[in-house]
Write a protein that holds these residues in place. Structure first.
Motif, PDB file in Angstrom:
ATOM      1  N   ALA A  14      34.131  43.999  44.857  1.00  0.00           N
ATOM      2  CA  ALA A  14      35.211  44.580  45.190  1.00  0.00           C
ATOM      3  C   ALA A  14      36.628  43.612  45.446  1.00  0.00           C
ATOM      4  O   ALA A  14      37.508  43.974  45.252  1.00  0.00           O
ATOM      5  N   PHE A  15      36.300  42.575  46.246  1.00  0.00           N
ATOM      6  CA  PHE A  15      37.170  41.454  46.529  1.00  0.00           C
ATOM      7  C   PHE A  15      37.955  41.020  45.061  1.00  0.00           C
ATOM      8  O   PHE A  15      39.207  40.830  45.017  1.00  0.00           O
ATOM      9  N   ARG A  16      37.136  40.694  44.298  1.00  0.00           N
ATOM     10  CA  ARG A  16      37.298  40.294  42.792  1.00  0.00           C
ATOM     11  C   ARG A  16      38.299  41.008  42.294  1.00  0.00           C
ATOM     12  O   ARG A  16      39.498  40.754  41.603  1.00  0.00           O
ATOM     13  N   GLU A  17      37.911  42.386  42.194  1.00  0.00           N
ATOM     14  CA  GLU A  17      38.814  43.352  41.258  1.00  0.00           C
ATOM     15  C   GLU A  17      40.284  43.524  42.183  1.00  0.00           C
ATOM     16  O   GLU A  17      41.212  43.542  41.424  1.00  0.00           O
ATOM     17  N   ASN A  49      33.857  33.733  45.660  1.00  0.00           N
ATOM     18  CA  ASN A  49      33.755  33.832  44.230  1.00  0.00           C
ATOM     19  C   ASN A  49      35.024  33.323  43.604  1.00  0.00           C
ATOM     20  O   ASN A  49      36.284  33.034  44.117  1.00  0.00           O
ATOM     21  N   ASP A  50      35.389  33.740  42.201  1.00  0.00           N
ATOM     22  CA  ASP A  50      36.433  33.595  41.584  1.00  0.00           C
ATOM     23  C   ASP A  50      37.638  34.351  41.894  1.00  0.00           C
ATOM     24  O   ASP A  50      38.841  33.995  41.269  1.00  0.00           O
ATOM     25  N   GLY A  51      37.266  35.305  42.716  1.00  0.00           N
ATOM     26  CA  GLY A  51      38.517  35.981  43.462  1.00  0.00           C
ATOM     27  C   GLY A  51      39.366  35.172  43.817  1.00  0.00           C
ATOM     28  O   GLY A  51      40.733  35.444  43.872  1.00  0.00           O
ATOM     29  N   PHE A  52      39.062  34.095  44.638  1.00  0.00           N
ATOM     30  CA  PHE A  52      40.167  33.055  45.124  1.00  0.00           C
ATOM     31  C   PHE A  52      40.940  32.430  44.056  1.00  0.00           C
ATOM     32  O   PHE A  52      42.036  31.946  44.409  1.00  0.00           O
ATOM     33  N   THR A  53      40.319  32.012  43.155  1.00  0.00           N
ATOM     34  CA  THR A  53      40.939  31.561  41.962  1.00  0.00           C
ATOM     35  C   THR A  53      42.080  32.386  41.306  1.00  0.00           C
ATOM     36  O   THR A  53      43.311  31.803  41.181  1.00  0.00           O
ATOM     37  N   MET A  54      42.175  33.629  41.486  1.00  0.00           N
ATOM     38  CA  MET A  54      43.199  34.482  41.111  1.00  0.00           C
ATOM     39  C   MET A  54      43.979  34.786  42.346  1.00  0.00           C
ATOM     40  O   MET A  54      45.317  35.150  42.064  1.00  0.00           O
ATOM     41  N   LEU A  55      43.460  34.480  43.560  1.00  0.00           N
ATOM     42  CA  LEU A  55      44.352  34.860  44.646  1.00  0.00           C
ATOM     43  C   LEU A  55      45.380  33.956  45.069  1.00  0.00           C
ATOM     44  O   LEU A  55      46.496  34.185  45.214  1.00  0.00           O
ATOM     45  N   LEU A  56      44.935  32.644  44.953  1.00  0.00           N
ATOM     46  CA  LEU A  56      46.097  31.366  45.235  1.00  0.00           C
ATOM     47  C   LEU A  56      47.099  31.452  44.393  1.00  0.00           C
ATOM     48  O   LEU A  56      48.314  31.333  44.994  1.00  0.00           O
TER      49      LEU A  56
END
Length: 688
Positions: A607-610, A658-665
């Motif tokens: 859910a975080f990734r989305e 997960n890779d959600g942080f890669t998109m968040l930063l």
């Protein structure tokens, strides 16, 4: 303050008073009586050494032992200033002796009316009143001893001629019942005493000098109790055969027996004691209900304990009415509107504005008195008889919409209920009755309007605070103040947690297995979609508490299934953030119990990734970006709490990263970036 210092402040005319009081006390020390005078040598006892409990008087009566083994051993005994033959006085002069007793009671009553505020008379008044009371008590103790030692048990019909003394002796039990009945009519009800006499309950015990009203009031207590003791000893001596008051029956046509007199007098006494408690309750604030006792002095407290022991003892031996049964009968009368036929009940003269709260209050305090053993010592391990059936009826009244019970009143009722859970064996019916109410009111904030901001419902700001809130419901800590913290819903959770933590029932079925069907059945698609943010908070509080004390995996699995009923379009951003915080609170329980978190962690991480992806691609819509950040910051805070509270990092915590942080930063700016970088720093330090 030492004695010399006290003497310097004692007027000369009180010196003799002190000495006389001490002499009287020494002379009469062996007689059991009600006394709320405590000295420094009391040894931490709850009751005076002269009391019926501490002196062993009650214990001897219940064990069918000689009531006063060291007394009345001489051939003659002095009573009311005359010498009497110890072994025959009551048979030969029963009517005369009881007449002298009534005369002495009347003399003390006259002394009360004559008494004034003249301190110079204090010593004489105290001495004379104490002497009268002592004579009355001594006679009633003699009656009790005489019945035990000298009264012959019933014999088979005798065809031959009886000795005149034997004829008198055979009539004594019947005559005793009549005289005791007459005595109870003379002293009447406690609540009927003038307020000036009842005020003696609150007299400060200075210099051990008391006005006649104090002696008169305590003599009434002595008579009320000793009548019950004598009737009980008489019943045992007569081998539990019914004694009929033949002369009274022939004269009036009314039925009077030893059993009916005991039951009537005991019922009247309990009615009196409840009436005294109602007057006390009128001055009790709801917030002080658990700390404000129901008795004006320790003598009333002792009388309650004595009645508890005597009635429950008789209930086990003769299957007569138990203590709780007698109390319940009287409490039910408070709820009824008095009619002309209720003139003798006593409750029509005392207005109880809130009979429901009063009933909760007095039952809770009476339950605590079961901790005292037959000697008046505290014994917390002592088996305590419960009164759950009546409490269940009170509970139904408390949550009945037609009763109009306010939140502050309901909190007080549930505080009492939680206290009773600590005294009695657990009763799951209480939990199910409450759940039927709260399951229909989950969207309520359970606030007290006049408390202002203090009474507002709190939606927890982070997962740890959510968990700490429900943990406070699970621990056996002192019950919180009425207006400062727990609302009635949290008190319900405390009661439910107490039930869940209770011992497995005799059938071997864990309490949770007995109630989970009732709890789960209240949640379906429509109900879940009706929940507001406050409702969701209450939903999570319930299941977080259950997951803490019961089957964690089964409960979390059911919660996830229930949350799937909520469609994205039907959930606001603040509700979604609350759902995430709730799920992280479940993760904290898993970590605390050293359980693998992979299933729930993957669900949250996906859910975080989305949302991180949406945050990255959203450019110009400030409101949308703000809403997304609310969720993302909730996730970041939750993951940080999981890592900070984990003692073991081998429970799949890494699945939260997960890779959600890669998109968040790349999408973060300013404070957002600072928060995420600080989070990563904490997690990396923890992973090292």
């Amino acid at each position: 303050m030492d004695d010399d210092y006290m003497d310097s402040f004692t007027p000369l005319f009180l010196t003799d008073s002190l000495e006389m009081a001490m002499e009287v006390e020494k002379e009469h020390s062996k007689l059991s009586c009600f006394s709320c005078v405590f000295d420094n040598q009391n040894g931490g006892r709850s009751f005076s050494s002269e009391s019926y409990l501490a002196s062993g008087s009650l214990k001897r009566v219940l064990l069918t032992l000689d009531p006063s083994p060291n007394d009345y051993e001489e051939d003659t005994v002095e009573m009311f200033g005359f010498q009497w033959v110890t072994e025959t006085a009551l048979v030969e002069s029963c009517g005369l002796l009881f007449g002298l007793l009534r005369q002495q009671i009347h003399s003390l009553e006259n002394l009360v009316q004559m008494s004034s505020s003249d301190f110079s008379q204090a010593a004489n008044m105290h001495s004379e009143a104490d002497s009268i009371r002592h004579q009355c008590i001594e006679f009633l103790h003699y009656v009790k001893v005489f019945v035990f030692r000298y009264l012959e048990p019933p014999k088979a019909e005798h065809d031959g001629m009886l000795h005149p003394y034997e004829e008198l002796e055979a009539q004594l039990p019947s005559l005793l019942v009549e005289e005791l009945h007459s005595l109870t009519l003379q002293i009447g009800h406690l609540y009927e005493l003038p307020s000036s006499i009842l005020a003696a309950f609150t007299i400060q015990h200075q210099a051990k000098l008391f006005p006649p009203s104090w002696h008169f009031l305590h003599l009434h207590l002595d008579i009320h109790w000793l009548v019950l003791e004598i009737l009980h000893v008489l019943g045992e001596k007569m081998m539990r055969q019914v004694v009929y008051a033949n002369h009274f029956i022939n004269l009036t046509g009314e039925n009077l027996t030893s059993i009916s007199l005991f039951e009537t007098h005991c019922g009247n006494l309990i009615c009196d004691l409840i009436s005294i408690s109602i007057n006390k309750y009128l001055k009790v604030r709801p917030s002080e209900a658990l700390t404000s006792h129901h008795y004006p002095c320790t003598c009333i407290k002792e009388l309650w304990v004595l009645v508890i022991h005597l009635l429950d003892h008789r209930n086990k031996g003769c299957h007569t009415e138990s203590f709780w049964s007698s109390v319940n009968i009287n409490l039910k009368k408070i709820f009824e509107k008095p009619s002309n036929s209720d003139r003798a009940s006593g409750f029509e003269t005392i207005q109880c504005k809130d009979p429901l709260s009063f009933s909760w209050w007095i039952i809770t305090h009476l339950a605590s008195l079961y901790q005292f053993d037959r000697n008046g010592n505290l014994d917390e391990k002592k088996q305590k008889e419960s009164n759950w059936k009546f409490v269940e009826e009170l509970l139904k009244k408390s949550i009945d919409a037609q009763s109009g019970v306010l939140e502050e009143q309901l909190r007080m009722h549930l505080q009492c209920c939680l206290t009773l859970c600590g005294f009695w064996d657990l009763n799951l019916s209480v939990a199910t009755i409450l759940w039927d109410y709260y399951s229909k009111n989950l969207n309520s904030s359970f606030t007290v309007p006049w408390l202002g901001l203090k009474g507002l419902a709190n939606v927890s700001k982070n997962p740890l605070s959510m968990l700490e809130l429900v943990k406070s419901c699970c621990c056996d800590q002192p019950i919180p103040a009425l207006y400062k913290s727990s609302n009635s819903y949290l008190l319900f959770l405390s009661i439910l947690a107490r039930m869940m933590k209770g011992e497995v029932e005799n059938s071997g079925v864990h309490p949770w297995k007995q109630v989970k069907g009732r709890i789960y059945s209240k949640f379906h698609r429509k109900r879940m979609q009706e929940l507001t943010e406050v409702g969701l908070q209450n939903f999570f509080n319930l299941f977080l508490m259950l997951a803490t004390v019961a089957e964690t995996e089964d409960i979390v699995s059911r919660v996830l299934d229930l949350l799937n009923f909520l469609t994205p379009s039907s959930v606001t951003v603040s509700q979604r953030a609350l759902i995430w915080r709730g799920q992280f609170a479940f993760l904290l329980i898993y970590v605390e119990k050293n359980m693998d978190i992979s299933v729930l962690a993957e669900k949250l991480a996906n859910a975080f990734r989305e949302k991180a992806k949406e945050f990255l691609v959203t450019k110009n819509d400030y409101t949308q970006k703000q809403n997304l950040w609310t969720l993302l910051s909730t996730y970041v805070d939750g993951v940080q709490e999981v890592f900070e509270t984990s003692c073991d990092l081998n429970l799949s915590q890494e699945k939260l990263l997960n890779d959600g942080f890669t998109m968040l930063l790349p999408a973060c700016r300013g404070a957002e970036l600072s928060m995420v970088l600080n989070f990563l720093q904490v997690v990396l330090a923890r992973l090292r």
